[in-house]
Motif scaffolding. Structure first.
Motif, short mmCIF file in Angstrom:
data_model
loop_
_atom_site.label_atom_id
_atom_site.label_comp_id
_atom_site.label_asym_id
_atom_site.label_seq_id
_atom_site.Cartn_x
_atom_site.Cartn_y
_atom_site.Cartn_z
N ARG A 27 6.54 17.14 -67.38
CA ARG A 27 6.13 16.29 -68.50
C ARG A 27 4.62 16.35 -68.71
NH1 ARG A 27 10.24 11.58 -66.48
NH2 ARG A 27 11.97 12.07 -67.91
N VAL A 33 2.88 17.59 -72.23
CA VAL A 33 1.96 16.76 -73.00
C VAL A 33 0.59 17.41 -73.09
CG1 VAL A 33 0.78 14.53 -73.07
CG2 VAL A 33 3.20 14.62 -72.47
N LEU A 81 4.83 6.96 -71.29
CA LEU A 81 6.02 7.75 -71.52
C LEU A 81 7.25 6.88 -71.33
CD1 LEU A 81 5.57 11.36 -70.10
CD2 LEU A 81 4.88 10.40 -72.29
N ARG A 125 9.49 11.46 -76.87
CA ARG A 125 9.24 12.87 -77.14
C ARG A 125 9.11 13.15 -78.64
NH1 ARG A 125 10.33 17.34 -73.89
NH2 ARG A 125 10.42 19.31 -75.01
N LEU A 168 5.63 12.30 -80.33
CA LEU A 168 4.39 12.94 -79.89
C LEU A 168 3.66 13.69 -80.99
CD1 LEU A 168 2.50 13.44 -77.51
CD2 LEU A 168 3.92 15.40 -76.86
#
Length: 228
Positions: free
Chosen positions: A56, A60, A180, A205, A208
């Motif tokens: 993750r 990101v 998150l 997700r 983003l």
């Protein structure tokens, strides 16, 4: 290039809340233009990163780099290291904010990474050479990291993780804070709910891309969070 800068010189005009919480001096090594040019986002999380957390953090970080956003973290083991390393490997820029003097890597195994960031990016510390190592240094470091960033993203953390300090400092300074979804909905954590009550946002997700496009709209020198 090493420099000792008054915080106002390094960051430009500060609002009243920022001035109250800013260190007087920043010790720097590297490209100080990274403090004033472009947008900066902190990626923080557990020192004991899980395999999923690492993936993750990488995802990101790549997304930030693709938008030309400078990736900021604290050179700690785990998520911090992944954020710095991924930013560099993806051709982005990164800033390491230390809880130690500039000459000391913590953990020691990040010494080579520290030197690489000094050479090609930027390292900052509010602690002069010879300053003793204290546990309180790292929450103070988190405050400074929140100060220089437009937003903070928490990747993963435990109930007693120092990462929660970064979250509260971001809220205090009027910066946007993103947790998150795996952090925000973790039933074993109490502090995410508290942070959400004070304005932290859950980062899913699918959200983003829109959030990253909005980050450059943050107005430096004020305490207004950028709007979504």
């Amino acid at each position: 290039m090493h420099a000792e800068l008054r915080t106002r010189e390094a960051l430009g005009p500060l609002g009243p809340v920022e001035q109250k919480n800013a260190p007087d001096v920043l010790y720097t090594s590297g490209d100080t233009s990274l403090l004033t040019e472009g947008s900066r986002v902190a990626i923080v999380g557990s020192r004991k990163a899980t395999p999923v957390g690492i993936k993750r953090a990488q995802a990101v970080t790549r997304a930030l780099v693709q938008q030309g956003i400078i990736v900021v973290s604290g050179l700690a083991e785990g998520i911090d290291t992944v954020a710095h390393r991924t930013a560099i490997d993806e051709g982005g820029r990164t800033i390491a904010v230390l809880g130690t003097p500039l000459s000391k890597a913590y953990p020691a195994k990040n010494a080579a990474l520290l030197e690489e960031i000094k050479r090609d990016h930027l390292v900052i510390s509010q602690f002069p050479e010879g300053y003793p190592g204290k546990g309180e240094n790292f929450p103070r470091r988190n405050r400074t990291m929140a100060l220089i960033c437009d937003a903070t993203i928490v990747i993963e953390a435990s109930e007693k993780s120092g990462t929660r300090h970064q979250g509260w400092e971001a809220i205090r300074l009027g910066r946007n804070l993103y947790l998150l979804e795996n952090v925000a909905t973790n039933p074993n954590l109490t502090w995410p709910k508290q942070l959400i009550e004070y304005g932290a946002q859950v980062l899913r997700r699918e959200d983003l891309p829109d959030i990253l496009l909005d980050i450059p709209n943050y107005t430096a020198g004020g305490v207004r969070a950028f709007e979504l």
